[in-house]
Design an enzyme around this catalytic site. Sequence first.
Site, PDB file in Angstrom:
ATOM      1  CD  GLU A  29      -3.790  -2.388   7.143  1.00 34.25           C
ATOM      2  OE1 GLU A  29      -2.602  -2.433   6.823  1.00 34.25           O
ATOM      3  OE2 GLU A  29      -4.551  -1.487   6.784  1.00 34.25           O
ATOM      4  CG  HIS A  88      -5.970   2.050   4.969  1.00 34.52           C
ATOM      5  ND1 HIS A  88      -5.577   3.006   5.871  1.00 34.52           N
ATOM      6  CD2 HIS A  88      -4.937   1.184   4.850  1.00 34.52           C
ATOM      7  CE1 HIS A  88      -4.348   2.726   6.284  1.00 34.52           C
ATOM      8  NE2 HIS A  88      -3.938   1.628   5.678  1.00 34.52           N
ATOM      9  N   GLY A  99       2.072   2.179  10.739  1.00 32.07           N
ATOM     10  CA  GLY A  99       3.042   3.269  10.639  1.00 32.07           C
ATOM     11  C   GLY A  99       3.747   3.614  11.937  1.00 32.07           C
ATOM     12  CE  LYS A 126      -0.219   3.417   4.686  1.00 29.62           C
ATOM     13  NZ  LYS A 126      -0.238   3.548   6.131  1.00 29.62           N
ATOM     14  CD  GLU A 166      -3.071   5.667   6.660  1.00 32.81           C
ATOM     15  OE1 GLU A 166      -2.987   5.717   5.419  1.00 32.81           O
ATOM     16  OE2 GLU A 166      -2.192   5.139   7.376  1.00 32.81           O
ATOM     17  CB  SER A 191       4.657  -1.882  12.041  1.00 29.95           C
ATOM     18  OG  SER A 191       4.284  -0.537  12.290  1.00 29.95           O
ATOM     19  CG  ASN A 212      -1.713   1.246   1.407  1.00 28.30           C
ATOM     20  OD1 ASN A 212      -1.808   2.047   0.482  1.00 28.30           O
ATOM     21  ND2 ASN A 212      -2.296   1.436   2.580  1.00 28.30           N
TER      22      ASN A 212
END
Length: 254
Positions: free
Chosen positions: A166, A94, A172, A12, A96, A212, A10
């Site tokens: 996730e 996701h 991250g 991003k 985010e 991560s 991904n």
Amino acid sequence: MGRSLVVIGNWKMHKTIGQARDFIHGLSKKISSTSIQVGLAVPFTALSAVSEASSKKFLIGVQNISQFSEGAYTGEISTTMVKDAGGTFSLIGHSERRRLYHEDPHMLCQKVHHCLSEGIKVVLCIGETEEEHFLGNTEIVLKAQLQQGLKGVRIEDMPQIVIAYEPVWAIGTGRSATADEAQRAHSFCRSVIAHAYDKATAERVSIIYGGSVTVKNIQELIQQPDIDGALVGGASLDVESFATIVNFLADVNL
Ligand code: PGA
């Protein structure tokens, strides 16, 4: 026959068209086997160039997609546009997107249905926040997100879906879930799917871990019986580290 292993990068909001193309050329040279499914969720701007450069060796998809076919939706990209540019899957939900762009469960479910009806595969992302984790609510959150995201999805469409677990606190942060923690969550997700559909469907669905993931921790994560691959953010930006993860998983799969 086990479930197929899936590894998806991904990117991003990273990489220009040129950088994306260079990455694909580099990756093609470094990957020794294609016995597993390798995908990249790329920025819209690079989609066409990346799908041409990958010449079907990798699955190429996007990180978000509209729930509508076409019309007055400023800033959105449709399934038709994604297919036209060579995309075959989309991440949906996701964290985010949920957190920063307020994508709610109803909208996410609409996106899932729209993708399925248009022949775009879905990687449905779910995961608990740090607070939910510490309050011991992980299973409640995962169950709700699965039920909301898959609401009304027919059993015959389930092969078009991959689940990505996730934990938000692991994305991250450099703080991956332990292999045990991830295994517990994956096994729980599989039981929710078994309950909603049937055991055979649950056994067939690939549930991949994200948060991560690195060249190091993937080795232990992938030993877990319910972890079927990885959704890789940061470590997918560097061709060397992504190729190492892919090659490692391909070796495990042999
Ligand atoms: P990360 O991102 O690997 O950088 O934690 C994963 C993701 O957001 O999909």
